[in-house]
Design a protein around this motif. Structure first.
Motif, PDB file in Angstrom:
ATOM      1  N   LEU A   1       1.206  -1.031  -0.544  1.00 47.71           N
ATOM      2  CA  LEU A   1       0.111  -0.127  -0.684  1.00 47.71           C
ATOM      3  C   LEU A   1       0.609   1.464  -0.127  1.00 47.71           C
ATOM      4  O   LEU A   1       1.719   0.990   0.742  1.00 47.71           O
ATOM      5  N   SER A   2       0.665   2.321  -0.621  1.00 52.18           N
ATOM      6  CA  SER A   2       0.827   3.741  -0.519  1.00 52.18           C
ATOM      7  C   SER A   2       0.601   3.592   0.704  1.00 52.18           C
ATOM      8  O   SER A   2      -0.545   4.129   1.707  1.00 52.18           O
ATOM      9  N   ALA A   3       1.725   5.397   1.313  1.00 53.87           N
ATOM     10  CA  ALA A   3       1.195   5.665   2.385  1.00 53.87           C
ATOM     11  C   ALA A   3       1.401   7.300   2.401  1.00 53.87           C
ATOM     12  O   ALA A   3       0.988   8.175   3.193  1.00 53.87           O
ATOM     13  N   SER A   4       1.668   7.911   0.682  1.00 50.88           N
ATOM     14  CA  SER A   4       1.636   8.809   0.570  1.00 50.88           C
ATOM     15  C   SER A   4      -0.502   9.382   1.323  1.00 50.88           C
ATOM     16  O   SER A   4      -1.368   8.299   0.770  1.00 50.88           O
ATOM     17  N   GLN A   5      -0.272  11.183   1.360  1.00 55.35           N
ATOM     18  CA  GLN A   5      -1.760  11.513   0.976  1.00 55.35           C
ATOM     19  C   GLN A   5      -2.736  11.510   0.352  1.00 55.35           C
ATOM     20  O   GLN A   5      -3.468  11.692   0.505  1.00 55.35           O
ATOM     21  N   LEU A   6      -2.312  11.235  -1.388  1.00 50.80           N
ATOM     22  CA  LEU A   6      -3.095  10.508  -1.823  1.00 50.80           C
ATOM     23  C   LEU A   6      -4.100   9.362  -1.700  1.00 50.80           C
ATOM     24  O   LEU A   6      -4.945   9.412  -2.288  1.00 50.80           O
ATOM     25  N   GLY A   7      -3.518   8.988  -0.913  1.00 49.97           N
ATOM     26  CA  GLY A   7      -4.248   7.909  -0.503  1.00 49.97           C
ATOM     27  C   GLY A   7      -3.727   6.718  -0.903  1.00 49.97           C
ATOM     28  O   GLY A   7      -4.072   5.889  -2.778  1.00 49.97           O
ATOM     29  N   VAL A   8      -5.082   5.622  -0.689  1.00 49.75           N
ATOM     30  CA  VAL A   8      -4.911   4.087  -1.207  1.00 49.75           C
ATOM     31  C   VAL A   8      -7.052   3.980  -0.833  1.00 49.75           C
ATOM     32  O   VAL A   8      -7.304   4.136  -0.214  1.00 49.75           O
TER      33      VAL A   8
ATOM     34  N   ALA B   1      -1.708   3.652   5.202  1.00 53.02           N
ATOM     35  CA  ALA B   1      -2.065   3.757   4.410  1.00 53.02           C
ATOM     36  C   ALA B   1      -3.250   4.957   5.001  1.00 53.02           C
ATOM     37  O   ALA B   1      -3.776   5.363   5.890  1.00 53.02           O
ATOM     38  N   VAL B   2      -3.750   5.731   4.312  1.00 51.05           N
ATOM     39  CA  VAL B   2      -5.205   6.792   4.342  1.00 51.05           C
ATOM     40  C   VAL B   2      -5.455   6.351   2.846  1.00 51.05           C
ATOM     41  O   VAL B   2      -5.427   6.028   1.683  1.00 51.05           O
ATOM     42  N   PHE B   3      -6.488   5.888   3.590  1.00 55.57           N
ATOM     43  CA  PHE B   3      -7.727   5.178   3.019  1.00 55.57           C
ATOM     44  C   PHE B   3      -8.945   6.438   2.314  1.00 55.57           C
ATOM     45  O   PHE B   3      -9.721   7.436   2.810  1.00 55.57           O
ATOM     46  N   ILE B   4      -9.263   6.517   0.586  1.00 51.68           N
ATOM     47  CA  ILE B   4      -9.932   6.982   0.292  1.00 51.68           C
ATOM     48  C   ILE B   4     -11.198   6.427   0.133  1.00 51.68           C
ATOM     49  O   ILE B   4     -11.113   5.099  -0.522  1.00 51.68           O
ATOM     50  N   ASP B   5     -12.141   7.300  -0.392  1.00 55.91           N
ATOM     51  CA  ASP B   5     -13.108   6.591  -0.942  1.00 55.91           C
ATOM     52  C   ASP B   5     -14.467   5.415  -0.354  1.00 55.91           C
ATOM     53  O   ASP B   5     -14.525   4.859  -1.060  1.00 55.91           O
ATOM     54  N   LYS B   6     -14.174   6.044   0.140  1.00 59.83           N
ATOM     55  CA  LYS B   6     -14.573   5.122   1.507  1.00 59.83           C
ATOM     56  C   LYS B   6     -16.339   5.390   1.684  1.00 59.83           C
ATOM     57  O   LYS B   6     -16.844   5.971   2.040  1.00 59.83           O
ATOM     58  N   ASP B   7     -17.076   4.207   1.474  1.00 59.45           N
ATOM     59  CA  ASP B   7     -18.222   4.102   1.661  1.00 59.45           C
ATOM     60  C   ASP B   7     -18.864   3.684   3.207  1.00 59.45           C
ATOM     61  O   ASP B   7     -18.242   3.413   3.969  1.00 59.45           O
ATOM     62  N   ASP B   8     -20.290   3.356   3.577  1.00 57.88           N
ATOM     63  CA  ASP B   8     -20.878   3.142   4.570  1.00 57.88           C
ATOM     64  C   ASP B   8     -19.727   1.610   5.020  1.00 57.88           C
ATOM     65  O   ASP B   8     -19.105   1.223   6.392  1.00 57.88           O
ATOM     66  N   GLN B   9     -20.026   0.863   4.257  1.00 60.79           N
ATOM     67  CA  GLN B   9     -19.242  -0.761   3.982  1.00 60.79           C
ATOM     68  C   GLN B   9     -18.135  -0.796   4.334  1.00 60.79           C
ATOM     69  O   GLN B   9     -17.440  -1.098   5.438  1.00 60.79           O
TER      70      GLN B   9
ATOM     71  N   ALA C   1     -11.318  12.901 -12.198  1.00 60.95           N
ATOM     72  CA  ALA C   1     -11.124  12.046 -10.871  1.00 60.95           C
ATOM     73  C   ALA C   1     -10.582  13.457 -10.254  1.00 60.95           C
ATOM     74  O   ALA C   1      -9.788  14.569 -10.632  1.00 60.95           O
ATOM     75  N   SER C   2     -11.559  13.448  -8.716  1.00 62.87           N
ATOM     76  CA  SER C   2     -10.731  14.888  -8.466  1.00 62.87           C
ATOM     77  C   SER C   2      -9.544  15.078  -7.896  1.00 62.87           C
ATOM     78  O   SER C   2      -8.870  16.422  -7.429  1.00 62.87           O
ATOM     79  N   TYR C   3      -8.356  14.280  -7.814  1.00 60.52           N
ATOM     80  CA  TYR C   3      -7.073  13.991  -7.716  1.00 60.52           C
ATOM     81  C   TYR C   3      -5.799  14.210  -8.837  1.00 60.52           C
ATOM     82  O   TYR C   3      -4.786  14.533  -8.537  1.00 60.52           O
ATOM     83  N   PHE C   4      -6.800  14.570  -9.943  1.00 56.34           N
ATOM     84  CA  PHE C   4      -6.008  14.235 -10.736  1.00 56.34           C
ATOM     85  C   PHE C   4      -4.695  15.053 -10.728  1.00 56.34           C
ATOM     86  O   PHE C   4      -3.883  15.534 -11.578  1.00 56.34           O
ATOM     87  N   PRO C   5      -5.211  16.883 -10.826  1.00 50.91           N
ATOM     88  CA  PRO C   5      -4.060  17.664 -10.724  1.00 50.91           C
ATOM     89  C   PRO C   5      -3.028  17.305  -9.621  1.00 50.91           C
ATOM     90  O   PRO C   5      -2.409  18.391  -9.706  1.00 50.91           O
ATOM     91  N   LEU C   6      -3.000  16.475  -8.630  1.00 50.99           N
ATOM     92  CA  LEU C   6      -2.155  16.304  -7.989  1.00 50.99           C
ATOM     93  C   LEU C   6      -1.347  14.857  -8.215  1.00 50.99           C
ATOM     94  O   LEU C   6      -0.089  14.863  -7.131  1.00 50.99           O
ATOM     95  N   LEU C   7      -1.176  14.098  -9.031  1.00 44.41           N
ATOM     96  CA  LEU C   7      -0.291  13.533  -9.377  1.00 44.41           C
ATOM     97  C   LEU C   7       0.160  13.806 -10.319  1.00 44.41           C
ATOM     98  O   LEU C   7       0.343  14.241 -11.425  1.00 44.41           O
TER      99      LEU C   7
END
Length: 219
Positions: A10-17, A45-53, A154-160
């Motif tokens: 996993l990445s540990a970057s703030q851009l996330g997993v 890791a910083v987890f992104i795109d989390k839903d309730d489940q 994707a919202s993070y595109f400018p940061l890649l």
């Protein structure tokens, strides 16, 4: 037959997993493999795109101490039967330039052990460079990964710092994609790549099949 070991990187970057992609990787491999989760320096890791489940699953795993992170510097590639890298925008930032990960992946390829990467997690494969020739280890292997359309929306595109298609072609690699957000998996020379989060299930299933076939041959 002895239980195999799977390395989840996993990445540990703030851009996330991607939480959904990681959880599918984890759920599919946990019954058949002993799992080690590793980041470049052992940071969480910083987890992104989390839903309730997925939020409930991550919280439950943290409560049960199932999210224990090893450092890639402590990983011995010979101990593992396969490696999987979930969809991860952060992979383009830290895993793509990780010399330690590059050495581990080079070991997997030389030993013909299954390697699986999904979406932007495919950027992690860029880290593997042959010491002698200085050529990219995955140069002659057909791959897929996040398409330009998926990345730019994707919202993070400018940061890649990079996108997989351009980076792979820059290294004279072989890269193709399916329709945006479709399930698309490429299996070539023991390497399994999935285009996006939707492709995680099929990609990991193919990796498990390859690992089991390799074990049945006594390798």
């Amino acid at each position: 037959m002895a239980k195999q070991s799977c390395l989840i990187v996993l990445s540990a970057s703030q851009l996330g997993v991607s939480a959904p992609s990681f959880l599918q990787c984890y759920k599919l491999t946990q019954s058949a493999f002993t799992i080690t989760i590793a980041t470049p320096d052992g940071s969480p890791a910083v987890f992104i795109d989390k839903d309730d489940q997925s939020s409930r699953w991550i919280t439950d795993m943290e409560t049960k101490n199932l999210l224990q992170y090893s450092s890639l510097t402590d990983i011995e590639g010979g101990q593992y039967s396969c490696v999987v890298i979930p969809h991860s925008p952060g992979a383009s930032e830290d895993l793509a330039s990780s010399d330690v990960l590059g050495k581990t992946l080079t070991h997997f390829i030389s030993d013909k052990k299954p390697v699986c990467a999904i979406g932007l997690g495919v950027c992690a494969l860029l880290s593997a460079v042959n010491k002698e020739s200085r050529q990219w280890v995955f140069r002659d292997i057909a791959l897929t990964g996040s398409s330009l359309g998926e990345v730019t929306s994707a919202s993070y595109f400018p940061l890649l710092p990079l996108v997989p298609g351009d980076a792979i072609l820059d290294r004279a690699g072989i890269f193709s994609t399916g329709a945006p957000n479709s399930v698309h998996v490429v299996v070539n020379a023991g390497v399994v790549t999935g285009q996006n989060t939707h492709s995680t299930l099929a990609a990991v299933q193919n990796m498990i099949l390859l690992a089991n076939q390799r074990q049945s041959k006594g390798k």
